[in-house]
Enzyme design. Structure first.
Site, short mmCIF file in Angstrom:
data_model
loop_
_atom_site.label_atom_id
_atom_site.label_comp_id
_atom_site.label_asym_id
_atom_site.label_seq_id
_atom_site.Cartn_x
_atom_site.Cartn_y
_atom_site.Cartn_z
N ASP A 79 1.03 -0.90 -0.31
CA ASP A 79 -0.06 0.02 -0.13
C ASP A 79 1.17 1.03 0.07
OD1 ASP A 79 -1.70 1.37 0.49
OD2 ASP A 79 -1.43 1.43 2.54
N ASP A 81 -0.72 4.85 0.99
CA ASP A 81 -0.15 6.10 2.48
C ASP A 81 -0.27 4.93 3.02
OD1 ASP A 81 -2.16 8.72 0.60
OD2 ASP A 81 -1.94 6.42 -0.59
N GLU A 88 -0.78 10.48 4.78
CA GLU A 88 -1.98 10.42 3.86
C GLU A 88 -2.39 10.96 3.04
OE1 GLU A 88 -4.14 7.55 3.74
OE2 GLU A 88 -3.70 6.49 5.14
N ARG A 124 -14.32 12.58 0.11
CA ARG A 124 -13.52 12.77 0.42
C ARG A 124 -13.07 14.16 -1.34
NH1 ARG A 124 -9.44 8.62 1.91
NH2 ARG A 124 -10.55 7.53 1.19
N SER A 168 -2.07 0.94 -4.66
CA SER A 168 -2.82 2.16 -3.49
C SER A 168 -4.49 2.56 -4.03
CB SER A 168 -2.48 3.14 -3.46
OG SER A 168 -2.08 4.29 -3.44
N GLY A 169 -5.37 3.01 -2.96
CA GLY A 169 -6.01 3.82 -3.21
C GLY A 169 -6.10 5.21 -3.04
N LYS A 213 -7.33 -3.84 -5.61
CA LYS A 213 -6.52 -4.32 -4.16
C LYS A 213 -5.55 -5.61 -4.64
CE LYS A 213 -4.62 -0.13 -1.69
NZ LYS A 213 -4.77 0.00 -0.50
N ASP A 236 -1.92 -1.40 6.21
CA ASP A 236 -1.99 -0.32 7.67
C ASP A 236 -3.59 -0.19 7.29
OD1 ASP A 236 -2.86 2.78 7.46
OD2 ASP A 236 -1.94 1.85 5.19
N ASN A 239 -8.86 -1.55 4.02
CA ASN A 239 -8.61 -1.65 2.68
C ASN A 239 -7.61 -2.10 1.95
OD1 ASN A 239 -7.22 0.70 2.69
ND2 ASN A 239 -7.30 1.23 0.32
#
Length: 280
Positions: A79, A81, A88, A124, A168-169, A213, A236, A239
């Site tokens: 991942d 962030d 983030e 967001r 990554s998201g 992912k 972390d 997700n």
């Protein structure tokens, strides 16, 4: 059963003290900051004692069946962030728009698994509408920092002939720059829509969520001709759990409780290079 204990600088005395509680058949020092207690007799009571004592001493304690090596694996998937990097990105972008508090609260809830990730990301990103796209470069230059041990870990991975995947998201603006900077093999992330130099508040295409992912790790493994069991997956947040669940070794890095509970390994104090002591 083996137990690997590791800490940061000046932890040697604390490591030896905690190691003595395990009554091992042998102690092998891996580095000055890491040791392996071999042949310990495992019990739930001992595990609880060690985990409480290690946490109080700011040491990471990891139980391992046998001794594993990096050569047992072919891929490291990460991942971005709060895993490969310390921030983030979306929270820092929002700060440029005067909305960090609002966006960070949504991010935190999503990472704890309390909110649906795609819905929370759309919410967001919508708050960023109208922000000058130059803010992304400012975040990358001024605020993005690699997590401790990242470069050492990646150097060892490359030396071992392994491939790397950053999934990554977060956003392609950052993953593509990190790919070039760190010589990563694969990246996959969300793309922010930018029109006339401004963020539109939209994401282009499908959102990279927990399912995507997992699919990405599976796709890369298939392309490499390996099984997911030959992958190390690090994350972390909630997700990350699905991609971590198919890995041969899942690593929770300074992670949310829900992730630490389900991962094979939890690194709470040492850097990303902590996996090297586990696989030496």
């Amino acid at each position: 059963m083996n137990l690997v204990l590791q800490g940061l600088d000046d932890s040697k005395a604390r490591l030896a003290r905690i190691a003595a509680l395990t009554a091992p058949s042998r102690i092998t020092w891996i580095t000055d900051q890491a040791l392996r207690c071999e042949g310990i007799t495992f019990s739930p009571a001992l595990r609880q004692t060690i985990e409480v004592a290690a946490a109080a001493a700011q040491l990471d304690a990891t139980y391992m069946m046998g001794v594993h090596e990096l050569s047992d694996f072919k891929l490291v998937a990460m991942d971005m962030d709060s895993t490969l990097i310390t921030i983030e990105c979306i929270d820092e972008i929002a700060d440029m728009h005067g909305l960090k508090k609002e966006v960070a609260a949504i991010t935190e809830a999503a990472m704890r698994g309390e909110l649906d990730f795609p819905a929370s990301l759309k919410r967001r990103v919508a708050l960023l509408k109208g922000l000058d796209a130059a803010a992304l470069e400012r975040v990358y230059v001024e605020r993005l920092r690699l997590s401790p041990g990242a470069e050492k870990m990646l150097a060892a991975v490359r030396e071992a002939g392994m491939k790397t995947l950053l999934v990554s998201g977060g956003f392609t603006f950052f993953t593509e720059r990190l790919k070039e900077r760190l010589h990563l093999d694969y990246t996959h992330a969300n793309e922010l829509e930018i029109v006339d130099g401004k963020l539109t508040g939209e994401v282009i295409g499908d959102i990279v969520d927990a399912d995507e992912k997992q699919r990405t790790v599976e796709r890369v493994c298939a392309e490499m001709g390996i099984l997911p069991a030959q992958a190390i997956v690090m994350g972390d947040g909630a997700n990350d759990l699905k991609m971590m669940g198919i890995a041969g070794l899942s690593v929770a890095f300074r992670a949310k409780p829900v992730v630490r509970e389900q991962a094979n390994v939890a690194l709470n104090f040492v850097g990303l290079d902590g996996i090297l002591a586990l696989l030496s």
